[in-house]
Write a protein that holds these residues in place. Sequence first.
Motif, PDB file in Angstrom:
ATOM      1  N   VAL B  30       0.858  -1.202   0.000  1.00 15.20           N
ATOM      2  CA  VAL B  30       0.000   0.000   0.000  1.00 15.20           C
ATOM      3  C   VAL B  30       0.890   1.247   0.000  1.00 15.20           C
ATOM      4  N   GLU B  31       1.887   1.254   0.866  1.00 17.65           N
ATOM      5  CA  GLU B  31       2.788   2.407   0.964  1.00 17.65           C
ATOM      6  C   GLU B  31       3.481   2.679  -0.376  1.00 17.65           C
ATOM      7  N   LYS B  34       0.404   3.758  -3.077  1.00 18.06           N
ATOM      8  CA  LYS B  34      -0.765   4.596  -2.748  1.00 18.06           C
ATOM      9  C   LYS B  34      -0.769   5.959  -3.446  1.00 18.06           C
ATOM     10  N   ASP B  35       0.373   6.609  -3.555  1.00 18.72           N
ATOM     11  CA  ASP B  35       0.359   7.960  -4.123  1.00 18.72           C
ATOM     12  C   ASP B  35       0.091   7.966  -5.634  1.00 18.72           C
ATOM     13  N   VAL B  36       0.751   7.051  -6.332  1.00 16.28           N
ATOM     14  CA  VAL B  36       0.512   6.975  -7.783  1.00 16.28           C
ATOM     15  C   VAL B  36      -0.947   6.569  -8.040  1.00 16.28           C
ATOM     16  N   PHE B  38      -3.417   7.065  -6.070  1.00 18.33           N
ATOM     17  CA  PHE B  38      -4.263   8.204  -5.680  1.00 18.33           C
ATOM     18  C   PHE B  38      -4.333   9.230  -6.823  1.00 18.33           C
ATOM     19  N   SER B  39      -3.218   9.449  -7.482  1.00 20.90           N
ATOM     20  CA  SER B  39      -3.203  10.377  -8.615  1.00 20.90           C
ATOM     21  C   SER B  39      -4.127   9.878  -9.722  1.00 20.90           C
ATOM     22  N   GLU B  52      -9.864   9.205  -2.264  1.00 23.59           N
ATOM     23  CA  GLU B  52      -9.223   8.460  -1.179  1.00 23.59           C
ATOM     24  C   GLU B  52     -10.120   7.310  -0.696  1.00 23.59           C
ATOM     25  N   LEU B  55     -10.019   4.644  -3.268  1.00 20.36           N
ATOM     26  CA  LEU B  55      -8.724   3.961  -3.244  1.00 20.36           C
ATOM     27  C   LEU B  55      -8.664   2.947  -2.090  1.00 20.36           C
TER      28      LEU B  55
END
Lengths: 58, 194
Positions: B30-31, B34-36, B38-39, B52, B55
Amino acid sequence: MNDSKTKELIQKSVLRTSDTFTKELMERIELKKRQAKALHSAIIRECTLNCVTDKSRN
Amino acid sequence: MKKTNKNSQSDLELVKQIREGDMLAFRNLVEKYKDVSFSLACSVLKDEEEAEDALQDAFMKVLNNINKFRFDASFATWLYRIVVNTCLKVKEKNKKHLYDDLSEVLNIPSDDISSLDKYSEKERSGYINATFKLMKPEEALLLRLYYLCELSISDIKEVTDFTETNIKVMLYRGRKNMYHLLNKLTGNEINDLI
């Protein structure tokens, strides 16, 4: 703007989730697991009870 | 043409560990993504809170279906497909018009913005993300899949179910719209931004 510049701009602009995202997700998963376990126990209890009732009737 | 994204050793290791019930491995996965992801979710939904939530649902689906993942496939592509499908379902459920019409964007006053002499990294990011918010979801999504996730056209096809021709056309249009919008937002000072 060339292709590599576009890539650089987009990669540098990656959006970030909130700081609590992972923690909240893990808690949600844990809660689901607990709920599933509780439901399973309730079904087993119910089935056992029905079984005992049926036996006593017979 | 880009190369197909292969699984990194760590992805496969993590998937194996998750299958054995290792929740720390899932947390690491997840870490990592998660950001990609989320984008990508924001590209489709245009709302960070909604993205969010979607996701979180997507990662829960990943966990519940981890046994269905085939090791000969790319994990990232599999994950992104789940993320995009989950977001599309949320969007369909909400039945909102989630992106602004481009004609509205053309009316954005840029006087305040053009007075900036230099752009910091944060400002630059802000302009790019504002631009993505104004773009059509499918164009924003394809640009991010191609440039951020570095997926090949055939991988993008797998994630989105668009045809390769459509992907190429939308990528071309997306790039064009992105420059156009960036130019508008920066008051024709796109060169200072890049």
